[in-house]
Design an enzyme around this catalytic site. Structure first.
Site, PDB file in Angstrom:
ATOM      1  N   LYS A  53       0.841  -1.203   0.000  1.00  0.00           N
ATOM      2  CA  LYS A  53       0.000   0.000   0.000  1.00  0.00           C
ATOM      3  C   LYS A  53       0.877   1.255   0.000  1.00  0.00           C
ATOM      4  CE  LYS A  53      -3.800  -2.505   1.988  1.00  0.00           C
ATOM      5  NZ  LYS A  53      -4.429  -3.056   3.181  1.00  0.00           N
ATOM      6  N   GLN A  97      -5.535  -1.904   9.204  1.00  0.00           N
ATOM      7  CA  GLN A  97      -5.183  -3.205   8.637  1.00  0.00           C
ATOM      8  C   GLN A  97      -5.741  -4.329   9.520  1.00  0.00           C
ATOM      9  OE1 GLN A  97      -3.465  -3.772   5.616  1.00  0.00           O
ATOM     10  NE2 GLN A  97      -4.137  -5.860   6.047  1.00  0.00           N
ATOM     11  N   ASP A 120     -11.621   2.145   3.193  1.00  0.00           N
ATOM     12  CA  ASP A 120     -11.849   0.700   3.048  1.00  0.00           C
ATOM     13  C   ASP A 120     -13.346   0.408   2.885  1.00  0.00           C
ATOM     14  OD1 ASP A 120     -10.147  -1.376   2.708  1.00  0.00           O
ATOM     15  OD2 ASP A 120      -9.879  -1.853   4.831  1.00  0.00           O
TER      16      ASP A 120
END
Ligand code: NAD
Length: 284
Positions: A53, A97, A120
């Site tokens: 990322k 995460q 997300d």
């Protein structure tokens, strides 16, 4: 024999578009888009994802920072960290995460992320916007990438029979909703589905997101189907999809490989969500 859908090539094109939008935002609004990834603990797979990322951000000119927290971080401390990022004016996207260490309530912490910075797309507000089809929400990255891959074939989604295998919040449910938005007729299968072989053979578009190596065999694929393999399974050190590639490719018209299919799209879509968040926040 199926045509291979090249996820790397489609991702590259999308990254190019994100890079243009990033440049424009910096030049026109003096805003530098920034993504912050919060990584708790030292899960090796998570570390690799986070590194990818960071590299993706660098490629398109998005600033990135990783907040690394020890595995004994408490839920309260993590929530305080998220709130600080919510309040930071120079932060446009926040990504927590997963998985989180045991004892931390994932849902509770995810729900703390400001919906406007939830790149997300896992906050209930963004899930709600996805159901209602409101364009200013954030959709999870992998399903968005899948839609781009299907569109890259030049085939219509509208009117097609789509079968999604898997019903997770991160892949199965949102891809079913996106396919519905594109006017497909959608069936969602899961671990309790009876006669999976028969149902999956109906799919002119077949999306496999199960998490079991090569569970979908060629005979479960409709002749001429577009097959999207989301699975990432490590078998004897090799990556395998959820679809048995060789037998499925004989029947499909288009198929994604593993690796090099859905995987590269997930990061490209994260970058697209981040520039979108920065543009929306800059326009307020
Ligand atoms: P998950 O474990 O949360 O969900 C799996 C789903 O499959 C469940 O809904 C379950 O009901 C269903 N399922 C399990 N066994 C089944 C069976 N025998 N028949 C029918 N359905 C069955 O998994 P997930 O997070 O949705 O991920 C699925 C796969 O996709 C994993 O391999 C994961 O690593 C991969 N993945 C890849 C990316 C990417 O960027 N390429 C992103 C997310 C997930």
């Amino acid at each position: 024999m199926a045509e291979i859908i090249n996820g790397k090539a489609v991702a590259l094109k999308i990254k190019g578009e994100v890079a243009e939008r990033t440049k424009a935002l910096i030049n026109e609004k003096r805003v530098s888009p920034k993504l912050v990834v919060v990584l708790v603990g030292d899960d090796p797979a998570s570390k690799t994802y986070v590194r990818n990322k960071e590299l993706g951000c660098a490629e398109v000119g998005i600033l990135s920072k990783t907040v690394r927290l020890p595995s004994n971080t408490t839920e309260k401390e993590l929530i305080e960290q998220i709130r600080a990022l919510n309040n930071a004016r120079d932060v446009h996207g926040i990504l927590l995460q997963l998985p989180l260490p045991k004892g931390v309530n994932e849902v509770k912490v995810l729900n703390e992320i400001l919906p406007e910075k939830d790149v997300d797309g896992l906050h209930p507000v963004n899930m709600g916007k996805l159901i209602k089809g409101e364009a200013d929400g954030f959709t999870p990255c992998t399903p968005q990438g899948i839609i781009e891959l299907i569109l890259s074939t030049g085939q219509e989604i509208s009117g097609k029979e789509a079968v999604v295998i898997g019903r997770s919040n991160i892949v199965g449910k949102p891809i079913a909703l996106l396919l519905l938005q594109h006017n497909a007729t959608v069936t969602v299968c899961h671990s309790k589905t009876k006669g999976l072989e028969t149902v999956s053979r109906r799919g002119e578009i077949l999306v496999a997101a199960i998490g079991r190596a090569e569970a979908i065999k060629g005979e479960m694929v409709k002749e001429g189907a577009i097959v999207i393999d989301v699975g990432i399974n490590r078998v004897n050190g090799k990556l395998k999809g959820d679809v048995e590639y060789d037998s499925a490719a004989e029947r499909a018209s288009y198929i994604t490989p593993v690796p090099g299919g859905v995987g590269p799209m997930t990061i490209a879509m994260l970058l697209r969500n981040t520039i979108k968040a920065a543009e929306l926040l800059a326009s307020k």
